[in-house]
Motif scaffolding. Structure first.
Motif, PDB file in Angstrom:
ATOM      1  N   LYS A 206      78.555  26.203  46.094  1.00  0.00           N
ATOM      2  CA  LYS A 206      79.863  26.254  46.384  1.00  0.00           C
ATOM      3  C   LYS A 206      80.418  27.487  46.651  1.00  0.00           C
ATOM      4  CE  LYS A 206      84.370  24.134  45.351  1.00  0.00           C
ATOM      5  NZ  LYS A 206      85.447  23.226  44.807  1.00  0.00           N
ATOM      6  N   LEU A 207      81.314  27.420  47.794  1.00  0.00           N
ATOM      7  CA  LEU A 207      81.762  28.931  48.013  1.00  0.00           C
ATOM      8  C   LEU A 207      83.403  28.797  48.039  1.00  0.00           C
ATOM      9  CD1 LEU A 207      80.291  30.064  51.449  1.00  0.00           C
ATOM     10  CD2 LEU A 207      79.677  30.345  48.954  1.00  0.00           C
ATOM     11  N   ASN A 208      83.708  29.104  46.716  1.00  0.00           N
ATOM     12  CA  ASN A 208      85.307  28.863  46.202  1.00  0.00           C
ATOM     13  C   ASN A 208      86.251  29.792  47.277  1.00  0.00           C
ATOM     14  OD1 ASN A 208      84.794  27.404  43.620  1.00  0.00           O
ATOM     15  ND2 ASN A 208      83.764  29.423  43.196  1.00  0.00           N
ATOM     16  N   LEU A 209      85.790  30.762  47.944  1.00  0.00           N
ATOM     17  CA  LEU A 209      86.558  31.502  48.589  1.00  0.00           C
ATOM     18  C   LEU A 209      87.058  30.865  49.962  1.00  0.00           C
ATOM     19  CD1 LEU A 209      88.111  34.203  48.469  1.00  0.00           C
ATOM     20  CD2 LEU A 209      86.476  35.043  49.526  1.00  0.00           C
ATOM     21  N   ALA A 210      86.179  29.737  50.338  1.00  0.00           N
ATOM     22  CA  ALA A 210      86.214  29.146  51.451  1.00  0.00           C
ATOM     23  C   ALA A 210      86.319  27.595  51.390  1.00  0.00           C
ATOM     24  CB  ALA A 210      85.168  29.403  52.477  1.00  0.00           C
ATOM     25  N   ASN A 211      86.476  27.170  50.139  1.00  0.00           N
ATOM     26  CA  ASN A 211      86.129  25.842  49.954  1.00  0.00           C
ATOM     27  C   ASN A 211      85.237  25.205  51.027  1.00  0.00           C
ATOM     28  OD1 ASN A 211      87.775  25.167  47.708  1.00  0.00           O
ATOM     29  ND2 ASN A 211      89.652  25.324  49.040  1.00  0.00           N
ATOM     30  N   ARG A 212      83.872  25.584  50.902  1.00  0.00           N
ATOM     31  CA  ARG A 212      82.932  25.155  51.449  1.00  0.00           C
ATOM     32  C   ARG A 212      81.602  25.166  50.912  1.00  0.00           C
ATOM     33  NH1 ARG A 212      84.581  24.699  56.981  1.00  0.00           N
ATOM     34  NH2 ARG A 212      86.781  25.085  57.096  1.00  0.00           N
ATOM     35  N   TYR A 213      80.520  24.559  51.314  1.00  0.00           N
ATOM     36  CA  TYR A 213      79.282  24.594  50.744  1.00  0.00           C
ATOM     37  C   TYR A 213      78.310  25.037  51.755  1.00  0.00           C
ATOM     38  CZ  TYR A 213      81.813  21.492  47.814  1.00  0.00           C
ATOM     39  OH  TYR A 213      82.709  20.879  46.644  1.00  0.00           O
ATOM     40  N   VAL A 214      77.110  25.726  51.228  1.00  0.00           N
ATOM     41  CA  VAL A 214      76.045  26.104  51.916  1.00  0.00           C
ATOM     42  C   VAL A 214      74.847  25.594  51.113  1.00  0.00           C
ATOM     43  CG1 VAL A 214      76.759  28.195  53.122  1.00  0.00           C
ATOM     44  CG2 VAL A 214      76.260  28.226  50.940  1.00  0.00           C
ATOM     45  N   ALA A 215      73.580  25.232  51.895  1.00  0.00           N
ATOM     46  CA  ALA A 215      72.414  25.288  51.248  1.00  0.00           C
ATOM     47  C   ALA A 215      71.820  26.735  50.525  1.00  0.00           C
ATOM     48  CB  ALA A 215      71.408  24.780  52.022  1.00  0.00           C
ATOM     49  N   CYS A 216      71.269  26.403  49.450  1.00  0.00           N
ATOM     50  CA  CYS A 216      70.813  27.506  48.814  1.00  0.00           C
ATOM     51  C   CYS A 216      69.571  28.231  49.686  1.00  0.00           C
ATOM     52  CB  CYS A 216      70.074  27.423  47.580  1.00  0.00           C
ATOM     53  SG  CYS A 216      69.338  28.645  46.848  1.00  0.00           S
ATOM     54  N   GLY A 217      69.626  29.550  50.036  1.00  0.00           N
ATOM     55  CA  GLY A 217      68.733  30.154  50.990  1.00  0.00           C
ATOM     56  C   GLY A 217      67.367  30.513  50.307  1.00  0.00           C
ATOM     57  N   HIS A 218      67.269  29.974  48.982  1.00  0.00           N
ATOM     58  CA  HIS A 218      65.883  30.098  48.498  1.00  0.00           C
ATOM     59  C   HIS A 218      65.518  28.968  47.958  1.00  0.00           C
ATOM     60  CE1 HIS A 218      68.406  33.908  48.189  1.00  0.00           C
ATOM     61  NE2 HIS A 218      67.277  34.249  48.727  1.00  0.00           N
ATOM     62  N   ILE A 219      65.507  27.691  48.479  1.00  0.00           N
ATOM     63  CA  ILE A 219      65.161  26.555  47.825  1.00  0.00           C
ATOM     64  C   ILE A 219      63.532  26.479  47.534  1.00  0.00           C
ATOM     65  CG2 ILE A 219      64.750  24.044  48.375  1.00  0.00           C
ATOM     66  CD1 ILE A 219      67.602  24.053  49.385  1.00  0.00           C
ATOM     67  N   THR A 220      62.832  27.236  48.749  1.00  0.00           N
ATOM     68  CA  THR A 220      61.461  26.856  48.473  1.00  0.00           C
ATOM     69  C   THR A 220      60.721  27.886  47.550  1.00  0.00           C
ATOM     70  OG1 THR A 220      61.467  28.388  50.694  1.00  0.00           O
ATOM     71  CG2 THR A 220      61.043  25.807  50.799  1.00  0.00           C
ATOM     72  N   CYS A 221      61.592  29.073  47.242  1.00  0.00           N
ATOM     73  CA  CYS A 221      61.019  30.125  46.443  1.00  0.00           C
ATOM     74  C   CYS A 221      60.903  29.294  44.949  1.00  0.00           C
ATOM     75  CB  CYS A 221      62.093  31.287  46.226  1.00  0.00           C
ATOM     76  SG  CYS A 221      62.620  31.919  47.685  1.00  0.00           S
TER      77      CYS A 221
END
Lengths: 151, 151
Positions: A77-92
Motif C-alpha cells: 500500500k502506498l500511503n502517499l498516493a492511497n494506492r496499491y501496487v503488486a510487490c515487484g518480488h513475488i517470485t523471489c
DNA sequence: CTCTGTTATGTTACATCACAACATAATCAA
DNA sequence: TTGATTATGTTGTGATGTAACATAACAGAG
C-alpha cells in the motif's frame, strides 16, 4: 504458461505455506495489480475487476482482499498516493529488504527500489536525534518518471 | 504582544509583500494551526474555528484558505497524513531549505526537521539512477514520537 | 465617489473514499 | 456430518474533497 500464471501460482504456493488461501477473487484482484503498470486505487480495482471478469465486486470486498494481500506481502500500500501496487518480488524466494517507492505524481507509475543501507542508516540516525523513531522503512517519494518529466 | 500575535503580524507583512491579503478568516485558520501541537485535518480546523470563534466556516472555505496559506508558505500539507501544520519558520526572514517531516502515527504530532545535505544528496542521486526525478524534497516519514514510542 | 474588475467568501450539491456491522456462504478438520 | 473457521455479500454511514455558481468585499482608475 504465461508470466502472469507463473506469478499467480507462485503466490498461491506461498499462501499455502502460510496457511492461507489465495481464492479466486483474491487472484483476480492481484492480477489486476500485476497487469497494471501503475498504482491503482481501491475503487479503480473494483472497476477493473468488474469489467474484466464480469463480476460484481463490492468496494468492501476489495478493501478486505487488499488487506489480505498486504499481509501476505503480495501487494504494497502506498500511503502517499492511497494506492496499491503488486510487490515487484513475488517470485523471489529470499526475504526482502523493506522496499522504498518512487511514485510518479503524474501517471502514478511506481518503481520499487532500495535506498542504500548506508543512506537509510543515516536517515534513521538523524530521525533518532530528533527524538522520533521510524515506524517503517517504507519510504515513499513523490517523483516524476522519465517520460512525464520530459513532457 | 503575545508570541501568536507576533507571528500573525509577521505573516501579514509577508503577505503584503507578496501582494496578497491575510484576511480575518485566514488568520483564524492559521491561528488554529499555530496553536495546535499536532497536525490537523481540514475538518478538524473547521470545527476548531467554529467553536473557538463562534463563526460558521464551511469546509469549502477552509480548503480554499489552506490552499492559500500553502502558497504563501505559511503552512505545509502533509500528504502522508492528509493533515496540515503551520510552518515552523514563519518568523524567519531567510529563505528556508525544503523541510522534511516526522509524523507520529499515533498522536499526529509533527516535527519539522532537516535531513543533512549530504544524505539528501545521496537520496537524490539514487532516485535519478532509478530514472525518476524527485518532485519535492519534502520527505515525510511515518514515525512514533518519544512519548508514544514509550507507551 | 462611483464604476469596474479582481479577489474572497457563501452555498449547494455531489463524487469519492474507507470501513463498521451483521448476514450468508464456502471450506476445513475432526 | 457437524461444528468451527474463513471468505464473501449486503447495507449503511461518516469522512473527505471539490465543482459550480452566487454574493460580498476590496482596490484602483477615472
Amino acid at each position: 504458461m504465461s508470466k502472469l500464471q507463473r506469478i499467480l501460482s507462485h503466490a498461491e504456493q506461498q499462501c499455502q505455506i502460510n496457511g492461507s488461501r489465495l481464492t479466486d477473487k483474491r487472484k483476480k484482484v492481484l492480477s489486476g495489480l500485476l497487469q497494471s503498470d501503475r498504482a491503482l486505487s481501491a475503487y479503480e480495482l473494483v472497476d477493473y475487476c468488474n469489467e474484466t471478469y464480469d463480476e460484481n465486486f463490492a468496494a468492501m470486498s476489495v478493501y478486505r482482499i487488499l488487506e489480505f494481500l498486504e499481509q501476505e506481502q503480495l501487494v504494497h500500500k502506498l500511503n502517499l498516493a492511497n494506492r496499491y501496487v503488486a510487490c515487484g518480488h513475488i517470485t523471489c524466494d529470499h526475504q526482502h529488504e523493506v522496499p522504498q517507492f518512487l511514485i510518479c505524481t503524474d501517471c502514478q507509475s511506481v518503481k520499487e527500489f532500495s535506498i542504500s543501507r548506508s543512506t537509510l542508516g543515516s536517515i534513521k540516525r538523524q530521525v533518532e536525534q530528533a527524538n522520533f523513531h521510524l515506524v517503517s522503512e517504507q519510504i515513499e517519494l513523490n517523483c516524476l518518471c522519465k517520460s512525464c518529466a520530459a513532457a
